[in-house]
Design a protein around this motif. Sequence first.
Motif, PDB file in Angstrom:
ATOM      1  N   ASP A  33       0.839  -1.112  -0.014  1.00  0.00           N
ATOM      2  CA  ASP A  33      -0.055   0.080  -0.087  1.00  0.00           C
ATOM      3  C   ASP A  33       0.965   1.122  -0.041  1.00  0.00           C
ATOM      4  O   ASP A  33       0.569   2.286  -0.774  1.00  0.00           O
ATOM      5  CB  ASP A  33      -0.960   0.115   1.253  1.00  0.00           C
ATOM      6  N   GLN A  34       1.860   1.395   0.907  1.00  0.00           N
ATOM      7  CA  GLN A  34       2.654   2.469   1.020  1.00  0.00           C
ATOM      8  C   GLN A  34       4.092   2.299   0.928  1.00  0.00           C
ATOM      9  O   GLN A  34       4.680   1.216   1.567  1.00  0.00           O
ATOM     10  CB  GLN A  34       2.297   3.311   2.473  1.00  0.00           C
ATOM     11  N   ARG A  35       4.860   3.131   0.401  1.00  0.00           N
ATOM     12  CA  ARG A  35       6.201   2.997   0.398  1.00  0.00           C
ATOM     13  C   ARG A  35       6.843   3.639   1.677  1.00  0.00           C
ATOM     14  O   ARG A  35       6.444   4.768   1.909  1.00  0.00           O
ATOM     15  CB  ARG A  35       6.929   3.564  -0.890  1.00  0.00           C
ATOM     16  N   ILE A  36       7.526   3.256   2.417  1.00  0.00           N
ATOM     17  CA  ILE A  36       8.076   3.544   3.690  1.00  0.00           C
ATOM     18  C   ILE A  36       9.807   3.615   3.764  1.00  0.00           C
ATOM     19  O   ILE A  36      10.091   4.292   4.610  1.00  0.00           O
ATOM     20  CB  ILE A  36       7.690   2.816   4.708  1.00  0.00           C
ATOM     21  N   GLN A  65      10.136   3.923   9.526  1.00  0.00           N
ATOM     22  CA  GLN A  65       8.843   4.849   9.897  1.00  0.00           C
ATOM     23  C   GLN A  65       7.597   4.294   9.143  1.00  0.00           C
ATOM     24  O   GLN A  65       7.784   4.749   7.835  1.00  0.00           O
ATOM     25  CB  GLN A  65       9.038   6.401  10.181  1.00  0.00           C
ATOM     26  N   LEU A  66       6.602   3.717   9.734  1.00  0.00           N
ATOM     27  CA  LEU A  66       5.349   3.860   8.955  1.00  0.00           C
ATOM     28  C   LEU A  66       4.739   5.261   8.421  1.00  0.00           C
ATOM     29  O   LEU A  66       4.958   6.278   9.324  1.00  0.00           O
ATOM     30  CB  LEU A  66       4.123   3.110   9.846  1.00  0.00           C
ATOM     31  N   ALA A  67       4.339   5.401   7.462  1.00  0.00           N
ATOM     32  CA  ALA A  67       3.894   6.599   6.891  1.00  0.00           C
ATOM     33  C   ALA A  67       2.816   6.392   5.825  1.00  0.00           C
ATOM     34  O   ALA A  67       2.822   5.378   5.029  1.00  0.00           O
ATOM     35  CB  ALA A  67       5.092   7.396   6.064  1.00  0.00           C
ATOM     36  N   LYS A  68       2.148   7.438   5.452  1.00  0.00           N
ATOM     37  CA  LYS A  68       1.015   7.637   4.562  1.00  0.00           C
ATOM     38  C   LYS A  68       1.322   8.652   3.698  1.00  0.00           C
ATOM     39  O   LYS A  68       1.499   9.975   4.231  1.00  0.00           O
ATOM     40  CB  LYS A  68      -0.343   7.506   4.951  1.00  0.00           C
ATOM     41  N   THR A  69       1.232   8.487   2.150  1.00  0.00           N
ATOM     42  CA  THR A  69       1.458   9.605   1.153  1.00  0.00           C
ATOM     43  C   THR A  69       0.245  10.025   0.576  1.00  0.00           C
ATOM     44  O   THR A  69      -0.812   9.059   0.388  1.00  0.00           O
ATOM     45  CB  THR A  69       2.484   9.046   0.169  1.00  0.00           C
ATOM     46  N   TYR A  70      -0.126  11.288   0.604  1.00  0.00           N
ATOM     47  CA  TYR A  70      -1.250  11.845   0.056  1.00  0.00           C
ATOM     48  C   TYR A  70      -0.812  12.546  -1.295  1.00  0.00           C
ATOM     49  O   TYR A  70      -0.043  13.534  -1.001  1.00  0.00           O
ATOM     50  CB  TYR A  70      -1.827  12.810   0.909  1.00  0.00           C
ATOM     51  N   VAL A  97       4.172  -6.119   5.622  1.00  0.00           N
ATOM     52  CA  VAL A  97       5.335  -5.360   5.100  1.00  0.00           C
ATOM     53  C   VAL A  97       5.950  -6.376   3.794  1.00  0.00           C
ATOM     54  O   VAL A  97       5.834  -7.437   3.788  1.00  0.00           O
ATOM     55  CB  VAL A  97       6.372  -5.392   6.286  1.00  0.00           C
ATOM     56  N   ALA A  98       6.511  -5.689   2.970  1.00  0.00           N
ATOM     57  CA  ALA A  98       6.978  -6.221   1.807  1.00  0.00           C
ATOM     58  C   ALA A  98       8.267  -5.574   1.493  1.00  0.00           C
ATOM     59  O   ALA A  98       8.598  -4.405   1.954  1.00  0.00           O
ATOM     60  CB  ALA A  98       6.148  -6.168   0.652  1.00  0.00           C
ATOM     61  N   VAL A  99       9.185  -6.344   1.092  1.00  0.00           N
ATOM     62  CA  VAL A  99      10.571  -5.604   0.677  1.00  0.00           C
ATOM     63  C   VAL A  99      10.773  -6.207  -0.990  1.00  0.00           C
ATOM     64  O   VAL A  99      10.595  -7.623  -1.213  1.00  0.00           O
ATOM     65  CB  VAL A  99      11.842  -6.498   1.613  1.00  0.00           C
ATOM     66  N   ALA A 100      11.047  -5.277  -1.762  1.00  0.00           N
ATOM     67  CA  ALA A 100      10.954  -5.367  -3.343  1.00  0.00           C
ATOM     68  C   ALA A 100      10.041  -6.220  -3.662  1.00  0.00           C
ATOM     69  O   ALA A 100       9.995  -7.193  -4.795  1.00  0.00           O
ATOM     70  CB  ALA A 100      12.217  -6.215  -3.437  1.00  0.00           C
ATOM     71  N   THR A 102       7.880  -1.549   1.452  1.00  0.00           N
ATOM     72  CA  THR A 102       6.456  -1.291   1.584  1.00  0.00           C
ATOM     73  C   THR A 102       5.405  -1.518   2.921  1.00  0.00           C
ATOM     74  O   THR A 102       6.016  -2.728   3.447  1.00  0.00           O
ATOM     75  CB  THR A 102       5.807  -1.208   0.129  1.00  0.00           C
ATOM     76  N   ALA A 103       4.501  -0.991   3.216  1.00  0.00           N
ATOM     77  CA  ALA A 103       3.633  -1.461   3.902  1.00  0.00           C
ATOM     78  C   ALA A 103       2.204  -1.106   4.166  1.00  0.00           C
ATOM     79  O   ALA A 103       1.922  -0.324   3.134  1.00  0.00           O
ATOM     80  CB  ALA A 103       4.128  -0.907   5.617  1.00  0.00           C
ATOM     81  N   GLY A 104       1.274  -2.095   4.875  1.00  0.00           N
ATOM     82  CA  GLY A 104       0.100  -1.844   4.709  1.00  0.00           C
ATOM     83  C   GLY A 104      -0.561  -1.769   6.297  1.00  0.00           C
ATOM     84  O   GLY A 104       0.169  -2.740   7.009  1.00  0.00           O
ATOM     85  N   PHE A 105      -1.276  -1.088   6.753  1.00  0.00           N
ATOM     86  CA  PHE A 105      -1.514  -1.144   8.290  1.00  0.00           C
ATOM     87  C   PHE A 105      -2.954  -0.329   8.311  1.00  0.00           C
ATOM     88  O   PHE A 105      -3.450   0.425   7.619  1.00  0.00           O
ATOM     89  CB  PHE A 105      -0.648  -0.240   8.946  1.00  0.00           C
ATOM     90  N   GLU A 106      -3.545  -0.303   9.635  1.00  0.00           N
ATOM     91  CA  GLU A 106      -4.590   0.233  10.183  1.00  0.00           C
ATOM     92  C   GLU A 106      -3.781   1.066  11.301  1.00  0.00           C
ATOM     93  O   GLU A 106      -3.141   0.583  12.052  1.00  0.00           O
ATOM     94  CB  GLU A 106      -5.606  -0.649  10.641  1.00  0.00           C
TER      95      GLU A 106
END
Length: 210
Positions: free
Chosen positions: A98-101, A112-117, A138-141, A172-176
């Motif tokens: 979902d999001q590149r961290i 650091q977890l982050a969300k891009t707008y 979490v995913a790597v590559a 990258t990561a996905g989270f609530e």
Amino acid sequence: MAEFHDVLFPAAVSFGATGGPERRVEIVQMTSGREQRNARLRHSRRHYDAGTGVRSLSDLYEIMDFFEARRGSLHGFRFRDPFDMKSCRPDATIAARDQRIGTGDGVARVFQLAKTYGVGEDAYVRPIRKVLTSSVRVAVAGAELAPNRFAVDAATGLVTLMQAPVEGAAVTAGFEFHVPVRFDTERIAISLTAFKAGQIPSIPLIEVSA
């Protein structure tokens, strides 16, 4: 002394809350007629009114208990934003990409977890700290990691990988997540007569940095 209480504001009430981000911009009118605009804060700050989420007397009593336990505006707490609580859109399913961290350099293991707008140079990157650890993926590559290959700090949103990603690998990561807030009032005015007539008390909340 003010502290952050790691407890969640009543979820049923937060579901009906109103609010969103605020941007503080200082605007100066020049003699030429043009404007000089400067951002006063680096990050947006969210405001909510949870009063619109109150649906019953039981909700009111629960809010009263919560307000007293937080000593009013003294202590912060977690709030579930009904509009923005995931790394993806509210109606989508969380995914590890979902999001590149971050980007691997062969050494760093903490991200650091982050969300891009937005996209491109104008995109805004919002740090995410009050995360639900059980939701994090979490995913790597592009390859998702097993849960035992990383650890998450629920208070700071820092992800620690067991192995440093190779140079150039996208992390990258996905989270609530929740928003850290406090009550933005010294009192809650409640009238049972007004409540029965359809008037709901205002319960303002404001985001804090804790």
